[in-house]
Design a protein around this motif. Sequence first.
Motif, PDB file in Angstrom:
ATOM      1  N   UNK A   1       0.794  -1.230   0.000  1.00  0.00           N
ATOM      2  CA  UNK A   1       0.000   0.000   0.000  1.00  0.00           C
ATOM      3  C   UNK A   1       0.819   1.270   0.000  1.00  0.00           C
ATOM      4  N   UNK A   2       1.893   1.279   0.721  1.00  0.00           N
ATOM      5  CA  UNK A   2       2.706   2.486   0.815  1.00  0.00           C
ATOM      6  C   UNK A   2       3.897   2.383  -0.112  1.00  0.00           C
ATOM      7  N   UNK A   3       4.039   3.379  -0.960  1.00  0.00           N
ATOM      8  CA  UNK A   3       5.196   3.409  -1.849  1.00  0.00           C
ATOM      9  C   UNK A   3       5.763   4.816  -1.810  1.00  0.00           C
ATOM     10  N   UNK A   4       7.037   4.909  -1.787  1.00  0.00           N
ATOM     11  CA  UNK A   4       7.696   6.200  -1.722  1.00  0.00           C
ATOM     12  C   UNK A   4       7.927   6.716  -3.144  1.00  0.00           C
ATOM     13  N   UNK A   5       7.264   7.802  -3.529  1.00  0.00           N
ATOM     14  CA  UNK A   5       7.418   8.304  -4.906  1.00  0.00           C
ATOM     15  C   UNK A   5       8.843   8.772  -5.196  1.00  0.00           C
ATOM     16  N   UNK A   6       9.589   9.056  -4.154  1.00  0.00           N
ATOM     17  CA  UNK A   6      10.944   9.563  -4.376  1.00  0.00           C
ATOM     18  C   UNK A   6      12.008   8.472  -4.309  1.00  0.00           C
ATOM     19  N   UNK A   7      11.588   7.254  -4.077  1.00  0.00           N
ATOM     20  CA  UNK A   7      12.576   6.173  -3.983  1.00  0.00           C
ATOM     21  C   UNK A   7      13.270   6.007  -5.337  1.00  0.00           C
ATOM     22  N   UNK A   8      14.518   5.618  -5.298  1.00  0.00           N
ATOM     23  CA  UNK A   8      15.232   5.403  -6.568  1.00  0.00           C
ATOM     24  C   UNK A   8      14.559   4.282  -7.350  1.00  0.00           C
TER      25      UNK A   8
END
Lengths: 283, 283, 283, 283
Positions: free
Chosen positions: D181-188
């Motif tokens: 559910x949670x994804x970091x939009x700024x993750x590489x």
Amino acid sequence: MKKRLILLALALLAAVPVMAKSQIVRDSLQSVVLGRAVKYNVYLPDGFEAAGKTYPVVYLLHGLSGNNEDWEMRGQMRTVLDELIGTGEAAEMVVIMPCAGDNDVRNVQNGYFNMPDCPYEDFFFNELIPGAEKKYRCGGSKGRRAVMGLSMGGGGSTVYCQRHPFMFSSCYAMSAWLDQRELDPDAPMDKLRIVSESVRAHSALDFIDNAKPGTIDELKTVKWFFDCGDDDFLLALSTEIHLKMRARGIKSELRVRNGVHNWEYWHTALRTSFPFASRNFDR
Amino acid sequence: MKKRLILLALALLAAVPVMAKSQIVRDSLQSVVLGRAVKYNVYLPDGFEAAGKTYPVVYLLHGLSGNNEDWEMRGQMRTVLDELIGTGEAAEMVVIMPCAGDNDVRNVQNGYFNMPDCPYEDFFFNELIPGAEKKYRCGGSKGRRAVMGLSMGGGGSTVYCQRHPFMFSSCYAMSAWLDQRELDPDAPMDKLRIVSESVRAHSALDFIDNAKPGTIDELKTVKWFFDCGDDDFLLALSTEIHLKMRARGIKSELRVRNGVHNWEYWHTALRTSFPFASRNFDR
Amino acid sequence: MKKRLILLALALLAAVPVMAKSQIVRDSLQSVVLGRAVKYNVYLPDGFEAAGKTYPVVYLLHGLSGNNEDWEMRGQMRTVLDELIGTGEAAEMVVIMPCAGDNDVRNVQNGYFNMPDCPYEDFFFNELIPGAEKKYRCGGSKGRRAVMGLSMGGGGSTVYCQRHPFMFSSCYAMSAWLDQRELDPDAPMDKLRIVSESVRAHSALDFIDNAKPGTIDELKTVKWFFDCGDDDFLLALSTEIHLKMRARGIKSELRVRNGVHNWEYWHTALRTSFPFASRNFDR
Amino acid sequence: MKKRLILLALALLAAVPVMAKSQIVRDSLQSVVLGRAVKYNVYLPDGFEAAGKTYPVVYLLHGLSGNNEDWEMRGQMRTVLDELIGTGEAAEMVVIMPCAGDNDVRNVQNGYFNMPDCPYEDFFFNELIPGAEKKYRCGGSKGRRAVMGLSMGGGGSTVYCQRHPFMFSSCYAMSAWLDQRELDPDAPMDKLRIVSESVRAHSALDFIDNAKPGTIDELKTVKWFFDCGDDDFLLALSTEIHLKMRARGIKSELRVRNGVHNWEYWHTALRTSFPFASRNFDR
């Protein structure tokens, strides 16, 4: 010589239970707040009479439409506890099984909370606990007292520990009725509606949601265990409270085994619940 | 809307068993060789009526001083089997529970073997098996038939499979009375003495000791399982037969769990015995 | 934000064990009586360093051709015990796993008894127990000390408790090598023969047969548990000792589960053995 | 005579595994769609070589950062399956354990779905299944094929059965990663992010929410089992999918046992998962 053959016969007689010296006492307490006598059954372990000592105590609560006989007659609690005490998996303990209902759910008040004309929770904490523990040399403090139950009694156990966290060292809730989300506004205002509304008013789920940090700290002093069948219609309540409590940092155990809302499940649960309570008693 | 609350109430009513469509039929068979009617209970799985098919069958035998009602009334065999069929751990099957005794062990003949005036084994193989299997569409061959039982019925199961190895695919003996070493020569020649002597005369242990290679090969066609409590007074018989069979190259399972000679043990054993029989049915 | 995804990854990494703060210490003791250093592994529970208190102790013994690493490397004792302590099923305890052998069974002395040139029992009681318990703040008395082990270590545990009943509160013997009935008189007098003869000389079965009433009373002060697989080649020893002890009035537990003489069995046994020892510690 | 002592020694050597004639074969398949060889391990049951017959097959999937060796090296799948086949609790079967990842989760693509530059699902269904089943005489149809796995592999198992319901008779998902559910939009945009996004895009929970009646009917042709530890950080996903499926009328089993996201849990799960798959194979 003849004795041998007779002994054999007796031993083989499946009808003759193993001579357990534990006993089930049937008693009742005249409640002032309820204005009537309340029945309760008591399990006394082998050796209780002779021993002068005080025992730890478990309050074992029945479900909706049940009564004080259920745990012995339908759950065989005595057989299971005798065996667990025999192996040392459970402590020698007294078990109090109070009556909080009847099969006639529309005309007789069922439930563990204070309801109109039936302040059962007051009775439980102000009359039953002091009365029974004095009479049967047991309990006396949080560390020597636990509560467990099935369905309505599982909800009762949970809410009792939420509202009185310093009264019980552990709570084991089976197939617990922890909330009542849907209520029919047009239902007749009978005893079934009263208990249903009382369960909603005492939602164990809301309690966690609304708990302040100080309350959370108090809840951490209780050991929690939820046990519910995978095909039980109340399953979502048990998984939800476990996850809510975990999110607030309160450790609890959850077990989902195969099963439904029946005595087969609760009978088996006793093999886990008595050792759990025993481990969490003060020694 | 009202319906909801009513449904809730019904669901919570611990008194209302889950609607299992399996059934227990009470029947009897007029035996020519015994000269009397013999009662037997039959478990029919959910859907039996509608299905035209033939089912595998288990013969489930009670103990000394028991009768055809025991496995249902005291062992809750129906609840357990419904649940196991529900998860697929047990096959859909018919279970035949014949009467071979009565609580009055001195005056009513108990036992599964041919005894004076009571050729029960003849009745079992020549009348009960063909009669019940035809009437209840089940069994029909070794691969579709199993036998299990407790105490005297565990001994009966074992000896039946020793003497009729091509009749049963598997044998599950609980707390089995496999031999009777001590007999009082002065005991009155009552029904209890007769059954005790018949158990000695049909010693399952001696059978292994005396078996010739051809017999050993026949015994290997049956799947064997012995299950006995560690505090059961008959324990030595189960461990001994397992070791004797192993020494002769016959594979058998042995489990020793905590427990004594009681229904708590046998009730729990059903969770293992029905899947065991099911796995060994022809498919 | 980035942290979340990284945490997820770490959490999902099956390769990363849950951060258990328990530890396995590798230590050794210079034995005077053996004339060499003996290695032993020590399990220290989470919080050991900070706590000033003394813990109960279990001596956990390996089998023939094993060593001090076995219980951790092959039996995953740390994972199991961490989990059991986490649920409260096992007490916080120290576990001492001494080396009493090596894979080269013909040239390196294996065994727990006093053998020619290898007085291991003297080392164990006079050097290891006092040394390890002082160094690792544990044990100190019968009520705070237990012993358990597999195969040769199960025999060692049993015989240690027979010969030193006031040293251990409980004994849990897995797949125990309790006697060695057949010995080849022509076998070379190598280390394997020495340990085999020492097992025969210390027969745990003969010990019961020969015990006088006073000794029987002493044995009753120990809690006994025998656990052996139904296909284990040593099974008869476990069933026999249980029956012999019962005949002499010494209570013991026996479990026969499915299995053979392997680590799958012993790994699983730890789930029963640590709680058993814990229940029998003084509190 | 000498032989006896030697045999004893060998038998007692815990280091020597019981002579199981099952085997683990290490193989690989040159994938056209992936443009590289993919390793997979194969469990072949005792007697595979000699038998000419075709076996049922289980695809056993590892988790994130794992590989094709995990189930054997860390889960001891061979020991467990040998034992279960030995008692008849599991069918004789072939087990395929393909590689879908690596410990270097940031630089090596993990995952069971089609991802950029890595159409693993295409490989699995179009290359692995036909290739491995032909080479190792197994599977061939839904009724002879099952899938199970842990964590990422539990999610893979579930989604494979949702998207290909006519390919598998049963699905056993352990500690399953069923959604992200949670994804970091700024993750590489590294390999870890790719697999995380693919899990979100293939949410097994959303699949149920969005399923049309026809799809629901298809899902009912698969037997479902979810098994997750009560302290597993992914627990909510397993309870949620079980409740969602139940609400849509799809029967599934749920078990919540004590435990976390580790090999102790998955090793134990195999005792349930192989019999479950076996019961649901066509016979």
